[in-house]
Design a protein around this motif. Structure first.
Motif, PDB file in Angstrom:
ATOM      1  N   VAL A   1     -21.505  -2.970 -33.552  1.00 13.08           N
ATOM      2  CA  VAL A   1     -20.794  -3.532 -34.705  1.00 13.08           C
ATOM      3  C   VAL A   1     -21.746  -4.391 -35.542  1.00 13.08           C
ATOM      4  CG1 VAL A   1     -19.030  -5.233 -35.359  1.00 13.08           C
ATOM      5  CG2 VAL A   1     -18.462  -3.390 -33.788  1.00 13.08           C
ATOM      6  N   LYS A   2     -22.535  -5.211 -34.877  1.00  9.99           N
ATOM      7  CA  LYS A   2     -23.503  -6.044 -35.600  1.00  9.99           C
ATOM      8  C   LYS A   2     -24.512  -5.179 -36.350  1.00  9.99           C
ATOM      9  CE  LYS A   2     -23.405 -10.136 -32.616  1.00  9.99           C
ATOM     10  NZ  LYS A   2     -24.215 -10.938 -31.662  1.00  9.99           N
ATOM     11  N   ALA A   3     -24.971  -4.107 -35.719  1.00  9.71           N
ATOM     12  CA  ALA A   3     -25.944  -3.211 -36.358  1.00  9.71           C
ATOM     13  C   ALA A   3     -25.356  -2.560 -37.609  1.00  9.71           C
ATOM     14  CB  ALA A   3     -26.413  -2.150 -35.370  1.00  9.71           C
ATOM     15  N   MET A   4     -24.063  -2.273 -37.589  1.00 10.05           N
ATOM     16  CA  MET A   4     -23.410  -1.643 -38.749  1.00 10.05           C
ATOM     17  C   MET A   4     -23.130  -2.639 -39.871  1.00 10.05           C
ATOM     18  SD  MET A   4     -20.668   1.049 -37.160  1.00 10.05           S
ATOM     19  CE  MET A   4     -20.184   0.234 -35.641  1.00 10.05           C
ATOM     20  N   ASN A   5     -23.210  -3.944 -39.560  1.00  8.71           N
ATOM     21  CA  ASN A   5     -22.814  -4.965 -40.532  1.00  8.71           C
ATOM     22  C   ASN A   5     -23.896  -6.017 -40.770  1.00  8.71           C
ATOM     23  OD1 ASN A   5     -19.889  -4.369 -41.176  1.00  8.71           O
ATOM     24  ND2 ASN A   5     -19.863  -4.310 -38.948  1.00  8.71           N
ATOM     25  N   GLY A   6     -25.140  -5.591 -40.744  1.00  5.15           N
ATOM     26  CA  GLY A   6     -26.236  -6.504 -41.053  1.00  5.15           C
ATOM     27  C   GLY A   6     -26.301  -7.728 -40.160  1.00  5.15           C
ATOM     28  N   GLY A   7     -25.982  -7.560 -38.880  1.00  8.35           N
ATOM     29  CA  GLY A   7     -26.063  -8.652 -37.930  1.00  8.35           C
ATOM     30  C   GLY A   7     -24.790  -9.476 -37.798  1.00  8.35           C
ATOM     31  N   GLN A   8     -23.793  -9.185 -38.619  1.00 11.07           N
ATOM     32  CA  GLN A   8     -22.542  -9.940 -38.575  1.00 11.07           C
ATOM     33  C   GLN A   8     -21.487  -9.192 -37.762  1.00 11.07           C
ATOM     34  OE1 GLN A   8     -21.261 -10.866 -42.515  1.00 11.07           O
ATOM     35  NE2 GLN A   8     -23.067 -12.062 -42.996  1.00 11.07           N
ATOM     36  N   VAL A   9     -20.572  -9.975 -37.178  1.00  7.82           N
ATOM     37  CA  VAL A   9     -19.462  -9.395 -36.428  1.00  7.82           C
ATOM     38  C   VAL A   9     -18.304  -9.215 -37.399  1.00  7.82           C
ATOM     39  CG1 VAL A   9     -17.842  -9.699 -34.532  1.00  7.82           C
ATOM     40  CG2 VAL A   9     -20.195 -10.522 -34.302  1.00  7.82           C
ATOM     41  N   LYS A  10     -18.020  -7.967 -37.738  1.00  8.17           N
ATOM     42  CA  LYS A  10     -16.911  -7.634 -38.628  1.00  8.17           C
ATOM     43  C   LYS A  10     -16.141  -6.489 -37.994  1.00  8.17           C
ATOM     44  CE  LYS A  10     -19.207  -9.018 -42.868  1.00  8.17           C
ATOM     45  NZ  LYS A  10     -19.570  -8.626 -44.230  1.00  8.17           N
TER      46      LYS A  10
END
Length: 83
Positions: A45-54
């Motif tokens: 999830v972080k990899a898909m969102n630039g390091g953020q948890v979304k």
């Protein structure tokens, strides 16, 4: 048929539950990944969102969607021949 869609979310999240219910109602065989219980899923999830948890995140084929409108999800499922 395409690879199984993946639903990334959390058990307590109402939006995650809504996507799970929708996919089940359409008889789509999908994989649910609880990011709070699965470290690898959290990292994805972080990899898909630039390091953020979304989340919730729904991955269908090459489509990676954060909290998509149902119509966009339905279009992706159709395009990937899952409904």
């Amino acid at each position: 048929m395409s690879e199984k869609p993946k639903l990334y979310g959390a058990d307590w999240c109402p939006k995650t539950s809504g996507f799970r219910n929708y996919l089940q109602s359409e008889w789509v065989d999908f994989e649910f990944l609880d990011i709070e219980k699965d470290d690898k899923a959290m990292e994805e999830v972080k990899a898909m969102n630039g390091g953020q948890v979304k989340f919730p995140m729904v991955v269908v084929g090459d489509d990676k969607m954060k909290n998509p409108p149902i119509e966009k999800l339905r279009e992706s499922l159709k395009r990937n021949k899952l409904v």
